[in-house]
Design a protein around this motif. Structure first.
Motif, PDB file in Angstrom:
ATOM      1  N   ASN A   4       1.377  13.866   5.386  1.00  0.00           N
ATOM      2  CA  ASN A   4       0.669  12.623   5.110  1.00  0.00           C
ATOM      3  C   ASN A   4       0.598  12.306   3.618  1.00  0.00           C
ATOM      4  OD1 ASN A   4       0.023  12.032   7.839  1.00  0.00           O
ATOM      5  ND2 ASN A   4      -1.670  13.508   7.772  1.00  0.00           N
ATOM      6  N   LEU A   5       0.529  13.357   2.791  1.00  0.00           N
ATOM      7  CA  LEU A   5       0.370  13.143   1.361  1.00  0.00           C
ATOM      8  C   LEU A   5       1.694  13.004   0.626  1.00  0.00           C
ATOM      9  CD1 LEU A   5      -2.515  15.658   0.534  1.00  0.00           C
ATOM     10  CD2 LEU A   5      -2.666  13.179   0.739  1.00  0.00           C
ATOM     11  N   LEU A   6       2.780  13.498   1.199  1.00  0.00           N
ATOM     12  CA  LEU A   6       4.073  13.478   0.517  1.00  0.00           C
ATOM     13  C   LEU A   6       4.499  12.075   0.090  1.00  0.00           C
ATOM     14  CD1 LEU A   6       6.324  15.317  -0.458  1.00  0.00           C
ATOM     15  CD2 LEU A   6       7.488  14.972   1.736  1.00  0.00           C
ATOM     16  N   PRO A   7       4.355  11.040   0.944  1.00  0.00           N
ATOM     17  CA  PRO A   7       4.799   9.708   0.541  1.00  0.00           C
ATOM     18  C   PRO A   7       4.016   9.122  -0.634  1.00  0.00           C
ATOM     19  CG  PRO A   7       4.549   9.845   2.929  1.00  0.00           C
ATOM     20  CD  PRO A   7       3.924  11.065   2.358  1.00  0.00           C
ATOM     21  N   VAL A   8       2.826   9.640  -0.894  1.00  0.00           N
ATOM     22  CA  VAL A   8       2.015   9.076  -1.978  1.00  0.00           C
ATOM     23  C   VAL A   8       1.825  10.077  -3.118  1.00  0.00           C
ATOM     24  CG1 VAL A   8       0.791   7.447  -0.511  1.00  0.00           C
ATOM     25  CG2 VAL A   8      -0.121   9.766  -0.768  1.00  0.00           C
ATOM     26  N   THR A   9       2.629  11.135  -3.151  1.00  0.00           N
ATOM     27  CA  THR A   9       2.476  12.162  -4.186  1.00  0.00           C
ATOM     28  C   THR A   9       2.677  11.589  -5.579  1.00  0.00           C
ATOM     29  OG1 THR A   9       3.193  13.921  -2.686  1.00  0.00           O
ATOM     30  CG2 THR A   9       3.335  14.367  -5.038  1.00  0.00           C
ATOM     31  N   ALA A  10       3.731  10.790  -5.753  1.00  0.00           N
ATOM     32  CA  ALA A  10       4.004  10.208  -7.074  1.00  0.00           C
ATOM     33  C   ALA A  10       2.858   9.313  -7.518  1.00  0.00           C
ATOM     34  CB  ALA A  10       5.306   9.420  -7.028  1.00  0.00           C
ATOM     35  N   LEU A  11       2.346   8.505  -6.597  1.00  0.00           N
ATOM     36  CA  LEU A  11       1.246   7.604  -6.930  1.00  0.00           C
ATOM     37  C   LEU A  11      -0.016   8.388  -7.300  1.00  0.00           C
ATOM     38  CD1 LEU A  11       0.293   4.672  -7.088  1.00  0.00           C
ATOM     39  CD2 LEU A  11      -0.284   4.802  -4.663  1.00  0.00           C
ATOM     40  N   LEU A  12      -0.301   9.465  -6.569  1.00  0.00           N
ATOM     41  CA  LEU A  12      -1.485  10.276  -6.864  1.00  0.00           C
ATOM     42  C   LEU A  12      -1.346  11.014  -8.195  1.00  0.00           C
ATOM     43  CD1 LEU A  12      -2.256  11.723  -3.312  1.00  0.00           C
ATOM     44  CD2 LEU A  12      -3.542   9.967  -4.544  1.00  0.00           C
ATOM     45  N   MET A  13      -0.130  11.422  -8.531  1.00  0.00           N
ATOM     46  CA  MET A  13       0.093  12.056  -9.838  1.00  0.00           C
ATOM     47  C   MET A  13      -0.182  11.064 -10.958  1.00  0.00           C
ATOM     48  SD  MET A  13       0.818  15.268  -9.876  1.00  0.00           S
ATOM     49  CE  MET A  13       1.519  15.351 -11.528  1.00  0.00           C
ATOM     50  N   GLY A  14       0.315   9.839 -10.792  1.00  0.00           N
ATOM     51  CA  GLY A  14       0.034   8.812 -11.784  1.00  0.00           C
ATOM     52  C   GLY A  14      -1.450   8.526 -11.883  1.00  0.00           C
ATOM     53  N   THR A  15      -2.126   8.537 -10.733  1.00  0.00           N
ATOM     54  CA  THR A  15      -3.571   8.303 -10.706  1.00  0.00           C
ATOM     55  C   THR A  15      -4.322   9.387 -11.476  1.00  0.00           C
ATOM     56  OG1 THR A  15      -3.401   7.216  -8.543  1.00  0.00           O
ATOM     57  CG2 THR A  15      -5.572   8.043  -9.190  1.00  0.00           C
ATOM     58  N   ILE A 115      -3.274   0.731  -7.118  1.00  0.00           N
ATOM     59  CA  ILE A 115      -3.264   2.076  -6.541  1.00  0.00           C
ATOM     60  C   ILE A 115      -3.885   2.063  -5.147  1.00  0.00           C
ATOM     61  CG2 ILE A 115      -4.252   4.393  -6.739  1.00  0.00           C
ATOM     62  CD1 ILE A 115      -4.055   4.019  -9.815  1.00  0.00           C
ATOM     63  N   GLU A 116      -5.040   1.431  -5.026  1.00  0.00           N
ATOM     64  CA  GLU A 116      -5.783   1.462  -3.762  1.00  0.00           C
ATOM     65  C   GLU A 116      -5.056   0.693  -2.654  1.00  0.00           C
ATOM     66  OE1 GLU A 116      -9.427   0.041  -5.372  1.00  0.00           O
ATOM     67  OE2 GLU A 116      -9.795   1.931  -6.449  1.00  0.00           O
ATOM     68  N   SER A 117      -4.471  -0.442  -2.990  1.00  0.00           N
ATOM     69  CA  SER A 117      -3.722  -1.188  -1.974  1.00  0.00           C
ATOM     70  C   SER A 117      -2.448  -0.445  -1.596  1.00  0.00           C
ATOM     71  CB  SER A 117      -3.385  -2.591  -2.480  1.00  0.00           C
ATOM     72  OG  SER A 117      -2.514  -2.534  -3.590  1.00  0.00           O
ATOM     73  N   TRP A 118      -1.842   0.229  -2.553  1.00  0.00           N
ATOM     74  CA  TRP A 118      -0.617   0.997  -2.292  1.00  0.00           C
ATOM     75  C   TRP A 118      -0.926   2.169  -1.366  1.00  0.00           C
ATOM     76  CZ3 TRP A 118       3.285   1.111  -6.838  1.00  0.00           C
ATOM     77  CH2 TRP A 118       4.542   1.500  -6.383  1.00  0.00           C
ATOM     78  N   LEU A 119      -2.018   2.876  -1.637  1.00  0.00           N
ATOM     79  CA  LEU A 119      -2.407   3.984  -0.767  1.00  0.00           C
ATOM     80  C   LEU A 119      -2.701   3.488   0.650  1.00  0.00           C
ATOM     81  CD1 LEU A 119      -4.773   6.020  -3.125  1.00  0.00           C
ATOM     82  CD2 LEU A 119      -2.499   6.711  -2.333  1.00  0.00           C
ATOM     83  N   ASN A 120      -3.361   2.349   0.747  1.00  0.00           N
ATOM     84  CA  ASN A 120      -3.677   1.805   2.066  1.00  0.00           C
ATOM     85  C   ASN A 120      -2.416   1.450   2.841  1.00  0.00           C
ATOM     86  OD1 ASN A 120      -5.599   0.719   4.075  1.00  0.00           O
ATOM     87  ND2 ASN A 120      -4.634  -1.223   3.550  1.00  0.00           N
ATOM     88  N   GLU A 121      -1.401   0.954   2.129  1.00  0.00           N
ATOM     89  CA  GLU A 121      -0.142   0.591   2.775  1.00  0.00           C
ATOM     90  C   GLU A 121       0.546   1.819   3.387  1.00  0.00           C
ATOM     91  OE1 GLU A 121       2.821  -2.440   3.624  1.00  0.00           O
ATOM     92  OE2 GLU A 121       0.766  -2.531   2.874  1.00  0.00           O
ATOM     93  N   ARG A 122       0.379   2.963   2.736  1.00  0.00           N
ATOM     94  CA  ARG A 122       1.043   4.186   3.205  1.00  0.00           C
ATOM     95  C   ARG A 122       0.190   4.962   4.207  1.00  0.00           C
ATOM     96  NH1 ARG A 122       5.862   3.582   3.018  1.00  0.00           N
ATOM     97  NH2 ARG A 122       6.135   5.837   3.233  1.00  0.00           N
ATOM     98  N   ALA A 123      -1.080   4.554   4.370  1.00  0.00           N
ATOM     99  CA  ALA A 123      -1.982   5.302   5.251  1.00  0.00           C
ATOM    100  C   ALA A 123      -1.830   4.855   6.697  1.00  0.00           C
ATOM    101  CB  ALA A 123      -3.427   5.104   4.800  1.00  0.00           C
ATOM    102  N   THR A 124      -2.150   5.765   7.608  1.00  0.00           N
ATOM    103  CA  THR A 124      -2.255   5.449   9.029  1.00  0.00           C
ATOM    104  C   THR A 124      -3.720   5.622   9.435  1.00  0.00           C
ATOM    105  OG1 THR A 124      -1.874   7.732   9.744  1.00  0.00           O
ATOM    106  CG2 THR A 124       0.076   6.332   9.418  1.00  0.00           C
ATOM    107  N   ASN A 125      -4.044   5.224  10.653  1.00  0.00           N
ATOM    108  CA  ASN A 125      -5.416   5.405  11.104  1.00  0.00           C
ATOM    109  C   ASN A 125      -5.824   6.871  11.101  1.00  0.00           C
ATOM    110  OD1 ASN A 125      -5.893   2.674  11.550  1.00  0.00           O
ATOM    111  ND2 ASN A 125      -4.990   2.736  13.583  1.00  0.00           N
ATOM    112  N   GLU A 126      -4.853   7.765  11.315  1.00  0.00           N
ATOM    113  CA  GLU A 126      -5.152   9.195  11.361  1.00  0.00           C
ATOM    114  C   GLU A 126      -5.292   9.787   9.959  1.00  0.00           C
ATOM    115  OE1 GLU A 126      -2.633   7.760  13.065  1.00  0.00           O
ATOM    116  OE2 GLU A 126      -3.726   7.710  14.982  1.00  0.00           O
ATOM    117  N   SER A 127      -4.560   9.251   8.988  1.00  0.00           N
ATOM    118  CA  SER A 127      -4.534   9.866   7.657  1.00  0.00           C
ATOM    119  C   SER A 127      -5.382   9.126   6.631  1.00  0.00           C
ATOM    120  CB  SER A 127      -3.087   9.927   7.139  1.00  0.00           C
ATOM    121  OG  SER A 127      -2.573   8.625   6.908  1.00  0.00           O
TER     122      SER A 127
END
Length: 432
Positions: A4-15, A115-127
């Motif tokens: 679940n976190l792999l697709p947003v790893t780069a974004l979280l590192m930047g954050t 950042i927040e909208s990008w994370l939401n785009e990559r999230a699912t209801n489970e993650s």
């Protein structure tokens, strides 16, 4: 979890790098400004103008993002923040710093929304809950780590300003090199003050007063420490303790508010924060350890108030109004954050550094009185009919943008991928 976190790893590192820079620069300016002899009023304006820029950014930054795209806008916003961080080290001038903080606040709102909208785009209801919690943890770690750098280097030189610039540049790199698709356009922001007050007077007044208290302490806490004789390292520890104490308190306070009238919990925590603040005002402990202990108690109570006030407002809102109500409260908190430092600076000049806590104590006593008063006029929602305060909010800073609410597990569930219509906003590749 890793899937679940792999697709947003780069974004979280930047954050992480972005908030590390924010924590460092946000503390460096009042510490250096105090050493330069800037007045309390000017140092308070550093927080006032930043908060004003942040609120304006919540309204107008989405228009810029829609014009140039998420990646270009993010790079431009962070680049501007880095330039300003370096300029404040080159141009050590109070007027320039106050003006530049408006731009920093505006750009910070823009980066947070992206950042927040990008994370939401990559999230699912489970993650979504896990990603939200992980994001909040990263912001906490970044801010505290940045603050702790204050005690490592000499604040009278330009080295910490240069480190800020380097850290901000590092924040740009992960997202510009990512292949992830960009999210859909940012949400438009509306602020219905009349509707917010009608929904929950306690939350409306409470959030405004919490913003005033938190804005005053958040901006002038470092000034208080310096005027009280603390060194830079001790000031960093003091401010970090308040953040961690607030994060730890949110879990038991949230659980308590789930089982009783939230207004009683708001009143009790506000009374505790006011008591700790008044002890500091009355006794003015010169021992740094005692000072840190009482400030820690204050931070634990004061920083646990916001999510409970939001939860109380949502108890009275319809199921589909979560984002609108909570988003409005975020912006209302921002308005309070503008007022707090503006009041705190002159009060400290007239009555000394410890009077900062008189400002926060008055705010918290007003919350206590109003919450008890309103509890006599309106019955609480039955426990079985309200949502629990989710534990993923632990440590969340309310000074974020309404975009973060789409990541909250209480928001409307995300549609399944098969039900989503393709749009132009999701096809642009975020390549360097």
């Amino acid at each position: 979890m890793s899937r679940n976190l792999l697709p947003v790893t780069a974004l979280l590192m930047g954050t992480l790098f972005l908030f590390l820079g924010n924590g460092l620069h946000g503390l460096l300016l009042p510490v250096r400004g105090t050493a330069e002899g800037y007045s309390n009023e000017v140092l308070g304006l550093l927080g006032t103008t930043w908060a004003a820029g942040f609120v304006l950014g919540c309204f107008f930054a989405p228009k810029l993002v829609m014009r140039v795209g998420h990646v270009r806008a993010f790079s431009a916003f962070v680049s501007m923040i880095a330039i300003i961080a370096l300029l404040t080290g080159i141009i050590v001038d109070s007027t320039s710093w106050v003006v530049l903080r408006i731009i920093t606040g505006f750009c910070t709102a823009g980066t947070s929304m992206i950042i927040e909208s990008w994370l939401n785009e990559r999230a699912t209801n489970e993650s979504r809950g896990m990603i939200f919690s992980f994001y909040i943890s990263i912001t906490l770690i970044g801010v505290v780590a940045g603050q702790m750098l204050i005690g490592v280097f000499d604040t009278s030189t330009t080295i910490l300003f240069m480190i800020c610039g380097i850290v901000y540049c590092l924040a740009i790199m992960p997202t510009t090199m990512s292949k992830a698709v960009t999210p859909q356009p940012l949400n438009s922001i509306t602020l219905d003050l009349k509707g917010l007050y009608k929904n929950s007077p306690v939350s409306f007044i409470g959030i405004l007063l919490i913003g005033i208290a938190n804005g005053a302490y958040g901006t002038l806490g470092a000034v208080f420490g310096a005027r009280a004789g603390l060194d830079a390292a001790t000031i960093a520890i003091m401010l970090s303790i308040t953040i961690f104490a607030g994060a730890l308190m949110q879990f038991p306070a949230g659980k308590m508010s789930d089982r009783t009238d939230r207004r009683y919990v708001l009143a009790g925590l506000s009374a505790l924060a006011a008591t700790a603040a008044l002890i500091l005002v009355a006794f003015q402990p010169g021992d740094p350890l005692l000072m840190i202990i009482f400030v820690g108690v204050y931070g634990a109570a004061a920083n646990a108030l916001y999510p409970i006030a939001v939860a109380h407002a949502n108890d009275f809102a319809k199921a589909d109004e979560f984002v609108r109500v909570s988003g409005g409260l975020l912006l209302l908190f921002g308005i309070g954050t503008i007022i707090g430092p503006t009041l705190g600076g002159p009060v400290m000049t007239m009555a000394g550094p410890y009077s900062l806590f008189a400002v926060t104590a008055i705010s918290h006593l007003l919350i206590t009185a109003y919450a008890i008063y309103r509890s006599r006029l309106r019955a609480a929602i039955p426990v079985e009919e309200r949502e629990n305060v989710p534990t993923v909010q632990s440590g969340a800073t309310p000074m974020s943008t309404p975009e973060i609410l789409t990541l909250d597990p209480r928001a409307t569930p995300l549609p399944e991928e098969d039900d989503v219509e393709p749009s132009a906003g999701t096809t642009e590749e975020a390549k360097a």
